[in-house]
Motif scaffolding. Structure first.
Motif, PDB file in Angstrom:
ATOM      1  N   ASP A  73      68.559  76.863  39.679  1.00  0.00           N
ATOM      2  CA  ASP A  73      69.440  75.695  39.670  1.00  0.00           C
ATOM      3  C   ASP A  73      69.449  74.987  41.020  1.00  0.00           C
ATOM      4  OD1 ASP A  73      70.091  75.841  37.026  1.00  0.00           O
ATOM      5  OD2 ASP A  73      72.025  76.837  37.325  1.00  0.00           O
ATOM      6  N   LYS A  74      69.246  75.750  42.088  1.00  0.00           N
ATOM      7  CA  LYS A  74      69.139  75.136  43.415  1.00  0.00           C
ATOM      8  C   LYS A  74      67.896  74.262  43.479  1.00  0.00           C
ATOM      9  CE  LYS A  74      68.816  76.243  48.347  1.00  0.00           C
ATOM     10  NZ  LYS A  74      68.744  77.333  49.360  1.00  0.00           N
ATOM     11  N   ARG A  75      66.777  74.785  42.970  1.00  0.00           N
ATOM     12  CA  ARG A  75      65.532  73.998  42.957  1.00  0.00           C
ATOM     13  C   ARG A  75      65.693  72.760  42.088  1.00  0.00           C
ATOM     14  NH1 ARG A  75      63.395  79.184  42.372  1.00  0.00           N
ATOM     15  NH2 ARG A  75      62.892  78.875  40.149  1.00  0.00           N
ATOM     16  N   ARG A  76      66.350  72.938  40.965  1.00  0.00           N
ATOM     17  CA  ARG A  76      66.561  71.803  40.068  1.00  0.00           C
ATOM     18  C   ARG A  76      67.410  70.726  40.745  1.00  0.00           C
ATOM     19  NH1 ARG A  76      65.590  72.551  34.470  1.00  0.00           N
ATOM     20  NH2 ARG A  76      67.285  71.085  34.022  1.00  0.00           N
ATOM     21  N   ALA A  77      68.486  71.142  41.413  1.00  0.00           N
ATOM     22  CA  ALA A  77      69.371  70.187  42.085  1.00  0.00           C
ATOM     23  C   ALA A  77      68.629  69.430  43.184  1.00  0.00           C
ATOM     24  CB  ALA A  77      70.580  70.907  42.661  1.00  0.00           C
ATOM     25  N   LEU A  97      67.520  67.379  39.069  1.00  0.00           N
ATOM     26  CA  LEU A  97      67.692  67.883  37.708  1.00  0.00           C
ATOM     27  C   LEU A  97      69.033  68.596  37.576  1.00  0.00           C
ATOM     28  CD1 LEU A  97      64.138  69.449  37.220  1.00  0.00           C
ATOM     29  CD2 LEU A  97      64.958  67.311  36.206  1.00  0.00           C
ATOM     30  N   PRO A  98      69.658  68.522  36.409  1.00  0.00           N
ATOM     31  CA  PRO A  98      70.927  69.235  36.209  1.00  0.00           C
ATOM     32  C   PRO A  98      70.686  70.730  36.062  1.00  0.00           C
ATOM     33  CG  PRO A  98      70.228  68.241  34.151  1.00  0.00           C
ATOM     34  CD  PRO A  98      69.250  67.770  35.205  1.00  0.00           C
ATOM     35  N   PRO A  99      71.704  71.562  36.249  1.00  0.00           N
ATOM     36  CA  PRO A  99      71.547  73.008  36.097  1.00  0.00           C
ATOM     37  C   PRO A  99      71.217  73.389  34.656  1.00  0.00           C
ATOM     38  CG  PRO A  99      73.854  72.412  36.384  1.00  0.00           C
ATOM     39  CD  PRO A  99      73.072  71.171  36.643  1.00  0.00           C
ATOM     40  N   LEU A 100      70.697  74.596  34.470  1.00  0.00           N
ATOM     41  CA  LEU A 100      70.279  75.035  33.138  1.00  0.00           C
ATOM     42  C   LEU A 100      71.453  75.141  32.176  1.00  0.00           C
ATOM     43  CD1 LEU A 100      67.462  77.658  33.805  1.00  0.00           C
ATOM     44  CD2 LEU A 100      67.234  75.336  32.911  1.00  0.00           C
ATOM     45  N   TRP A 101      72.637  75.530  32.669  1.00  0.00           N
ATOM     46  CA  TRP A 101      73.778  75.612  31.759  1.00  0.00           C
ATOM     47  C   TRP A 101      74.103  74.246  31.168  1.00  0.00           C
ATOM     48  CZ3 TRP A 101      77.673  72.354  32.755  1.00  0.00           C
ATOM     49  CH2 TRP A 101      77.931  71.986  34.088  1.00  0.00           C
TER      50      TRP A 101
END
Length: 280
Positions: free
Chosen positions: A258-262, A266-270
């Motif tokens: 989620d850090k990489r996504r942010a 990108l939004p978090p997986l949840w």
């Protein structure tokens, strides 16, 4: 629980002190999607509208969810205006309009019949507003050729030739007219060499990186290319973009995904699970 979801989302999204328009647009969009899923339709409509006001030509889906929010909030006139604006500003395809599932409970409303009847007139408004309509249509023709050789088994031997011709023309167009978002598919079909030292990436990588730095394109632009490259090389996902394939292609260093996504917009997986039903 929904308050917790929103707080978690904006803890991740609000790391940067200064945000460009795309980052602000994304925050409004994602907050609105969470509110829509929680059936807080008036709040969702407000935030969808804020996203649209920032980037009115960016994304037809935002218009459609805004329309669905207005319909659920019983704001029929607002819904009609949003639907028409979606065609005028994004060239919303008629098939998408006819099949968007969030409209299903409202298809008996008169506005849907009226808009469908005048759909071609609304599309013509879109083309009238374009700065370079010939270039827009040319990109469409390049994509059409791209798809033709891939769908016709008898022409697949021409694929490399078509891809080379298309990417050369896309480079020329981009140099003269700037990036054309509908050309993404043409660039995507060069993904096999992504990251290599060749004329395609020597042009597009620094060009698009600069557009991202200026806030003119989304941070997430390269994530799909990076994901594909990682899967080919290591059979692992970086961002978890290949939904439903987590067992075949597990996410590496999942604790920090989620850090990489942010970091890449990108939004978090949840969020993907809550909004789009992605099975984690």
């Amino acid at each position: 629980m929904k308050i917790t979801y929103i707080l978690l989302l904006f803890t991740i999204l609000s790391c940067a002190q200064s945000k460009n328009e795309f980052e602000i647009y994304t925050e409004f969009e994602q907050k609105a999607m969470l509110e829509f899923k929680d059936k807080e339709y008036e709040k969702a409509l407000s935030n969808f509208q804020k996203a649209i006001d920032l980037k009115p030509t960016e994304d037809v889906t935002i218009y459609f969810y805004a329309t669905a929010s207005a319909l659920n909030a019983n704001e029929l006139e607002k819904a009609k205006k949003l639907l028409i604006a979606s065609i005028h500003n994004t060239n919303a395809s008629k098939s998408y309009f006819l099949n968007f599932k969030e409209f299903d409970n409202f298809r008996n409303e008169k506005m849907f019949t009226e808009i469908e009847k005048d759909y071609e007139k609304h599309i013509s408004v879109f083309y009238e507003k374009l700065e370079h309509p010939k270039i827009y249509r040319e990109i469409d023709s390049l994509v059409e050729i791209d798809q033709k050789v891939r769908k016709n088994e008898n022409e697949r031997n021409k694929m490399a030739e078509v891809d080379s011709s298309n990417i050369n023309r896309l480079i020329q167009i981009t140099k003269e007219y700037g990036w054309q978002s509908r050309g993404w598919l043409i660039l995507w079909h060069q993904r096999g060499t992504y990251g290599q030292d060749n004329y395609v990436w020597n042009f597009f990588k620094p060009y698009i990186d600069e557009q991202i730095r200026k806030g003119k394109m989304k941070k997430s632009f390269w994530t799909m290319f990076e994901e594909e490259k990682s899967i080919i090389e290591s059979k692992e996902q970086i961002y978890g973009l290949y939904w439903g394939q987590f067992e075949q292609f597990p996410i590496k260093d999942i604790e920090n995904v989620d850090k990489r996504r942010a970091e890449n917009g990108l939004p978090p997986l949840w969020y993907m699970e809550k909004v789009y039903g992605v099975v984690l």
